[in-house]
Design an enzyme around this catalytic site. Structure first.
Site, mmCIF file in Angstrom:
data_model
loop_
_atom_site.group_PDB
_atom_site.id
_atom_site.type_symbol
_atom_site.label_atom_id
_atom_site.label_comp_id
_atom_site.label_asym_id
_atom_site.label_seq_id
_atom_site.Cartn_x
_atom_site.Cartn_y
_atom_site.Cartn_z
ATOM 1 N N HIS A 1 0.853 -1.192 0.000
ATOM 2 C CA HIS A 1 0.000 0.000 0.000
ATOM 3 C C HIS A 1 0.886 1.238 0.000
ATOM 4 C CE1 HIS A 1 -3.858 -1.930 0.841
ATOM 5 N NE2 HIS A 1 -3.197 -2.750 1.644
ATOM 6 N N ALA B 1 15.041 -19.863 7.772
ATOM 7 C CA ALA B 1 13.805 -19.755 8.546
ATOM 8 C C ALA B 1 13.678 -18.362 9.152
ATOM 9 C CB ALA B 1 13.787 -20.811 9.643
ATOM 10 N N THR C 1 13.412 -8.782 1.091
ATOM 11 C CA THR C 1 12.923 -7.505 0.570
ATOM 12 C C THR C 1 13.637 -7.096 -0.718
ATOM 13 O OG1 THR C 1 14.507 -6.265 1.905
ATOM 14 C CG2 THR C 1 12.326 -6.673 2.874
ATOM 15 N N LYS C 2 14.708 -7.839 -1.070
ATOM 16 C CA LYS C 2 15.495 -7.523 -2.270
ATOM 17 C C LYS C 2 15.794 -8.801 -3.033
ATOM 18 C CE LYS C 2 17.523 -3.436 -0.327
ATOM 19 N NZ LYS C 2 18.640 -2.695 0.116
#
Length: 181
Positions: free
Chosen positions: A107, A154, A159-160
């Site tokens: 969002h 784990a 995020t990249k």
């Protein structure tokens, strides 16, 4: 007896999902309480599951108008969640451990005068290559490519992008090495 029961459950789920336009090959194992949905809005998504794959107990696949494509002989562990708003492609022979979450959207962060809830989705595709192992409880966020042969530890939060054969752990996930030849 257990194998017979597993096959019967898979058969019943396949018939149920077919009523909603989702066809799953007969070679796919479907565990109890698996939830699969193309979407609830006017724009229905697509879900494809490759032959020989396994969708274990409690796993959730929701296309939300996007695409979820799962390759052949891929294992989706217990209570794994895959949201396909922005499209998710998962290769062949992938192991996705229990309670992993894959989210292909986000969002905007609006001003304080606008409700966050009123913001639309930003569609962010996720690509996961072949022969990837994603550890228990990992989170894969949108706009990420995970190369062939990667290992994600784990609890990691990816995020990249991860290049082929990388081993990544932590929050956010960092590469700590590569699989040897």
């Amino acid at each position: 007896m257990q194998l017979y029961l597993t096959r019967l459950i898979s058969f019943c789920y396949r018939i149920y999902f077919r009523l909603f336009g989702i066809t799953i090959p007969s070679s796919v194992t479907i565990g109890k309480n698996v939830f699969i949905s193309k979407g609830f809005s006017a724009k229905k998504g697509t879900i494809t599951v490759g032959a020989g794959s396994e969708l274990l107990k409690g796993s959730v696949l929701k296309a939300y108008g996007g695409e979820i494509n799962i390759g052949k002989k891929t294992y989706i562990g217990e209570y794994a969640v895959i949201y396909g708003h922005g499209n998710v492609w998962i290769g062949d022979n992938v192991l996705i451990a229990m309670q992993t979450t894959i989210v292909s959207s986000n969002h905007d962060i609006p001003s304080k005068h606008t409700l966050i809830r009123s913001q639309g989705d930003i569609l962010l595709p996720v690509h996961i290559g072949n022969d990837v192992w994603i550890g228990a409880g990992a989170k894969i966020l949108g706009n990420v490519n995970i190369g062939d042969g990667c290992v994600v530890g784990a609890g990691a939060v990816v995020t990249k992008d991860l290049p082929p054969y990388a081993i990544a752990v932590g929050v956010p996930a960092k590469i700590i090495g590569y699989r040897n030849d």
